[in-house]
Write an enzyme that holds these catalytic residues in place. Structure first.
Site, PDB file in Angstrom:
ATOM      1  N   GLU A 199      31.730  41.309  30.768  1.00 57.43           N
ATOM      2  CA  GLU A 199      33.012  41.508  31.650  1.00 57.43           C
ATOM      3  C   GLU A 199      32.494  42.449  32.917  1.00 57.43           C
ATOM      4  O   GLU A 199      31.589  43.360  32.590  1.00 57.43           O
ATOM      5  CB  GLU A 199      33.778  42.312  30.878  1.00 57.43           C
ATOM      6  CG  GLU A 199      35.086  42.869  31.660  1.00 57.43           C
ATOM      7  CD  GLU A 199      36.100  43.928  30.849  1.00 57.43           C
ATOM      8  OE1 GLU A 199      35.722  44.071  29.502  1.00 57.43           O
ATOM      9  OE2 GLU A 199      36.921  44.323  31.575  1.00 57.43           O
ATOM     10  N   ASP A 239      40.826  35.354  23.284  1.00 58.70           N
ATOM     11  CA  ASP A 239      40.491  34.203  22.220  1.00 58.70           C
ATOM     12  C   ASP A 239      39.378  33.245  22.835  1.00 58.70           C
ATOM     13  O   ASP A 239      38.910  32.787  21.915  1.00 58.70           O
ATOM     14  CB  ASP A 239      42.034  33.558  21.936  1.00 58.70           C
ATOM     15  CG  ASP A 239      42.857  34.462  21.077  1.00 58.70           C
ATOM     16  OD1 ASP A 239      42.410  35.533  20.779  1.00 58.70           O
ATOM     17  OD2 ASP A 239      44.113  34.169  21.029  1.00 58.70           O
ATOM     18  N   ARG A 256      41.284  40.777  51.353  1.00 60.15           N
ATOM     19  CA  ARG A 256      42.145  41.461  50.405  1.00 60.15           C
ATOM     20  C   ARG A 256      41.880  42.957  50.087  1.00 60.15           C
ATOM     21  O   ARG A 256      40.733  43.255  49.823  1.00 60.15           O
ATOM     22  CB  ARG A 256      41.983  40.933  48.938  1.00 60.15           C
ATOM     23  CG  ARG A 256      42.959  41.353  47.674  1.00 60.15           C
ATOM     24  CD  ARG A 256      42.326  41.023  46.347  1.00 60.15           C
ATOM     25  NE  ARG A 256      43.072  41.605  45.461  1.00 60.15           N
ATOM     26  CZ  ARG A 256      42.544  41.535  44.016  1.00 60.15           C
ATOM     27  NH1 ARG A 256      41.357  40.862  43.788  1.00 60.15           N
ATOM     28  NH2 ARG A 256      43.311  41.794  43.068  1.00 60.15           N
ATOM     29  N   ARG A 303      45.117  49.504  34.483  1.00 53.43           N
ATOM     30  CA  ARG A 303      43.848  48.911  34.706  1.00 53.43           C
ATOM     31  C   ARG A 303      42.857  49.421  33.680  1.00 53.43           C
ATOM     32  O   ARG A 303      41.690  48.935  33.587  1.00 53.43           O
ATOM     33  CB  ARG A 303      43.311  48.962  36.133  1.00 53.43           C
ATOM     34  CG  ARG A 303      44.072  48.301  37.069  1.00 53.43           C
ATOM     35  CD  ARG A 303      43.348  48.432  38.480  1.00 53.43           C
ATOM     36  NE  ARG A 303      44.474  47.985  39.622  1.00 53.43           N
ATOM     37  CZ  ARG A 303      44.853  47.121  40.084  1.00 53.43           C
ATOM     38  NH1 ARG A 303      44.568  45.793  39.406  1.00 53.43           N
ATOM     39  NH2 ARG A 303      45.730  46.821  40.895  1.00 53.43           N
ATOM     40  N   PRO A 354      41.553  35.329  39.205  1.00 50.71           N
ATOM     41  CA  PRO A 354      42.673  35.198  40.557  1.00 50.71           C
ATOM     42  C   PRO A 354      42.421  36.481  41.563  1.00 50.71           C
ATOM     43  O   PRO A 354      42.033  37.401  41.390  1.00 50.71           O
ATOM     44  CB  PRO A 354      44.055  35.591  39.746  1.00 50.71           C
ATOM     45  CG  PRO A 354      43.494  36.344  38.465  1.00 50.71           C
ATOM     46  CD  PRO A 354      42.254  35.831  37.977  1.00 50.71           C
ATOM     47  N   ASN A 355      42.671  35.912  42.646  1.00 49.59           N
ATOM     48  CA  ASN A 355      42.916  36.699  44.048  1.00 49.59           C
ATOM     49  C   ASN A 355      41.312  37.066  44.277  1.00 49.59           C
ATOM     50  O   ASN A 355      41.358  37.503  45.606  1.00 49.59           O
ATOM     51  CB  ASN A 355      43.628  37.970  43.957  1.00 49.59           C
ATOM     52  CG  ASN A 355      44.933  37.632  43.400  1.00 49.59           C
ATOM     53  OD1 ASN A 355      45.642  36.829  44.084  1.00 49.59           O
ATOM     54  ND2 ASN A 355      45.613  38.012  42.330  1.00 49.59           N
ATOM     55  N   ASN A 394      34.447  37.968  35.888  1.00 49.95           N
ATOM     56  CA  ASN A 394      35.376  39.085  36.220  1.00 49.95           C
ATOM     57  C   ASN A 394      36.879  38.386  36.208  1.00 49.95           C
ATOM     58  O   ASN A 394      37.266  37.626  37.080  1.00 49.95           O
ATOM     59  CB  ASN A 394      35.293  39.221  37.835  1.00 49.95           C
ATOM     60  CG  ASN A 394      36.086  40.154  38.381  1.00 49.95           C
ATOM     61  OD1 ASN A 394      36.991  40.810  37.814  1.00 49.95           O
ATOM     62  ND2 ASN A 394      35.834  40.745  39.712  1.00 49.95           N
ATOM     63  N   ALA A 442      43.038  40.478  37.393  1.00 50.78           N
ATOM     64  CA  ALA A 442      44.172  41.013  36.421  1.00 50.78           C
ATOM     65  C   ALA A 442      44.355  40.709  35.125  1.00 50.78           C
ATOM     66  O   ALA A 442      44.949  41.428  34.242  1.00 50.78           O
ATOM     67  CB  ALA A 442      45.623  40.835  37.326  1.00 50.78           C
ATOM     68  N   ARG A 474      41.210  53.775  38.333  1.00 49.31           N
ATOM     69  CA  ARG A 474      42.706  53.362  39.262  1.00 49.31           C
ATOM     70  C   ARG A 474      43.955  53.614  38.472  1.00 49.31           C
ATOM     71  O   ARG A 474      43.958  54.262  37.769  1.00 49.31           O
ATOM     72  CB  ARG A 474      42.346  51.670  39.624  1.00 49.31           C
ATOM     73  CG  ARG A 474      40.885  51.569  40.376  1.00 49.31           C
ATOM     74  CD  ARG A 474      40.717  50.338  40.809  1.00 49.31           C
ATOM     75  NE  ARG A 474      41.656  49.758  41.588  1.00 49.31           N
ATOM     76  CZ  ARG A 474      41.907  48.612  41.817  1.00 49.31           C
ATOM     77  NH1 ARG A 474      40.753  47.544  41.344  1.00 49.31           N
ATOM     78  NH2 ARG A 474      42.986  48.124  42.656  1.00 49.31           N
ATOM     79  N   TYR A 493      38.383  46.782  47.895  1.00 48.29           N
ATOM     80  CA  TYR A 493      37.331  45.663  47.312  1.00 48.29           C
ATOM     81  C   TYR A 493      36.047  45.293  48.374  1.00 48.29           C
ATOM     82  O   TYR A 493      35.332  44.569  48.023  1.00 48.29           O
ATOM     83  CB  TYR A 493      38.155  44.366  47.074  1.00 48.29           C
ATOM     84  CG  TYR A 493      38.938  44.370  45.970  1.00 48.29           C
ATOM     85  CD1 TYR A 493      38.507  44.704  44.532  1.00 48.29           C
ATOM     86  CD2 TYR A 493      40.417  44.535  46.110  1.00 48.29           C
ATOM     87  CE1 TYR A 493      39.471  44.720  43.376  1.00 48.29           C
ATOM     88  CE2 TYR A 493      41.187  44.708  44.982  1.00 48.29           C
ATOM     89  CZ  TYR A 493      40.726  44.703  43.746  1.00 48.29           C
ATOM     90  OH  TYR A 493      41.569  45.080  42.695  1.00 48.29           O
ATOM     91  N   HIS A 544      33.447  44.087  36.900  1.00 47.53           N
ATOM     92  CA  HIS A 544      34.607  44.358  37.834  1.00 47.53           C
ATOM     93  C   HIS A 544      33.775  45.008  39.209  1.00 47.53           C
ATOM     94  O   HIS A 544      32.732  45.828  39.028  1.00 47.53           O
ATOM     95  CB  HIS A 544      35.459  45.392  37.387  1.00 47.53           C
ATOM     96  CG  HIS A 544      36.268  44.911  36.127  1.00 47.53           C
ATOM     97  ND1 HIS A 544      37.317  43.880  36.246  1.00 47.53           N
ATOM     98  CD2 HIS A 544      36.172  45.146  34.777  1.00 47.53           C
ATOM     99  CE1 HIS A 544      37.768  43.414  35.321  1.00 47.53           C
ATOM    100  NE2 HIS A 544      37.150  44.334  34.220  1.00 47.53           N
ATOM    101  N   LEU A 545      34.363  44.875  40.247  1.00 50.29           N
ATOM    102  CA  LEU A 545      33.966  45.042  41.478  1.00 50.29           C
ATOM    103  C   LEU A 545      34.098  46.587  41.404  1.00 50.29           C
ATOM    104  O   LEU A 545      33.407  47.576  41.930  1.00 50.29           O
ATOM    105  CB  LEU A 545      34.597  44.457  42.750  1.00 50.29           C
ATOM    106  CG  LEU A 545      34.211  43.132  43.032  1.00 50.29           C
ATOM    107  CD1 LEU A 545      35.213  42.334  43.611  1.00 50.29           C
ATOM    108  CD2 LEU A 545      32.774  42.920  43.602  1.00 50.29           C
ATOM    109  N   HIS A 587      43.679  42.646  31.863  1.00 49.02           N
ATOM    110  CA  HIS A 587      44.594  43.845  31.210  1.00 49.02           C
ATOM    111  C   HIS A 587      45.493  43.279  30.501  1.00 49.02           C
ATOM    112  O   HIS A 587      46.123  43.863  29.604  1.00 49.02           O
ATOM    113  CB  HIS A 587      44.937  44.477  32.357  1.00 49.02           C
ATOM    114  CG  HIS A 587      44.134  44.685  33.557  1.00 49.02           C
ATOM    115  ND1 HIS A 587      43.036  45.436  33.239  1.00 49.02           N
ATOM    116  CD2 HIS A 587      44.090  44.351  34.926  1.00 49.02           C
ATOM    117  CE1 HIS A 587      42.350  45.693  34.544  1.00 49.02           C
ATOM    118  NE2 HIS A 587      42.982  45.107  35.484  1.00 49.02           N
TER     119      HIS A 587
END
Ligand code: DQA
Length: 139
Positions: A97, A86, A17, A110, A9-10, A73, A76, A106, A22, A99-100, A79
Site C-alpha cells: 500500500e 477482499d 489536483r 484518512r 481514483p483522482n 495507491n 480514497a 491528515r 499532492y 500513498h503520496l 479508507h
C-alpha cells in the site's frame, strides 16, 4: 520480477489536483520516475490508473500469474473499499500500500486503511518516492 503499479481514483488529475497537497508532478511524471527506478533495479513495471473500484478489482484479478508484486495507491478507496481488501486477499499477490501523503497526518477519516491488514506493508508520506521505496522493498 514483474510489478504492477495501480493508481486509484483522482490520481489521473495529479499536477492540477490540490497541488499544495499532492505536488506539481503529473501522473505521467510519476509513472516516468517509476519506470526509471524499475529499469535501474532490473524490475519490469507496468502502471495503470482506474477511477472505479470495480476496475481496480478487475486489474487485481487479471494480475494473477502475470505479476510477482503489486504496488497499490487505492486513494480514497483505501479508507472504505472492502471489495479491494477482499480482492487483495483473494488474489494472494504480495501487495504494498502506498500513498503520496502521510494519511495519518491528515483528516481523521484518512487514518483508517481497510486494505492495510492484507498488504505486505505500507509506505506513505514521501510523494513519488513512496512508489520508488515500494519497488525497492520488493527487490
Ligand atoms: C492518497 C491519500 C488518500 O487519502 C486520498 O484519498 C488520495 C490520495 C495519497 O496518495 O496520499 O486520493 O492515497
Amino acid at each position: 520480477m514483474n510489478v504492477l503499479v495501480i493508481h486509484g481514483p483522482n490520481l489521473d488529475l495529479l499536477g492540477t489536483r490540490e497541488p499544495e497537497v499532492y505536488g506539481a508532478q503529473t501522473l505521467a511524471d510519476v509513472d516516468r520516475r517509476i519506470a526509471e527506478e524499475g529499469a535501474q533495479l532490473g524490475v519490469r513495471v507496468d502502471c495503470v490508473q482506474h477511477n472505479s473500484e470495480g476496475a481496480i478489482v478487475d486489474a487485481l484479478h487479471a494480475a494473477r500469474g502475470r505479476y510477482d508484486g503489486i504496488i497499490l495507491n487505492a486513494a480514497a478507496y483505501t479508507h472504505y473499499g472492502y471489495a479491494l481488501r477482499d480482492a487483495i486477499a483473494a488474489v494472494g499477490i504480495p501487495t504494498i500500500e502506498v500513498h503520496l501523503t502521510n494519511t495519518l497526518a491528515r483528516e481523521p477519516f484518512r487514518a483508517t486503511s481497510v486494505i492495510g491488514p492484507v498488504c505486505r506493508g505500507t509506505i506513505a508520506g514521501f510523494g513519488v518516492d513512496s512508489y520508488l521505496l515500494a519497488l525497492r522493498a520488493f527487490v
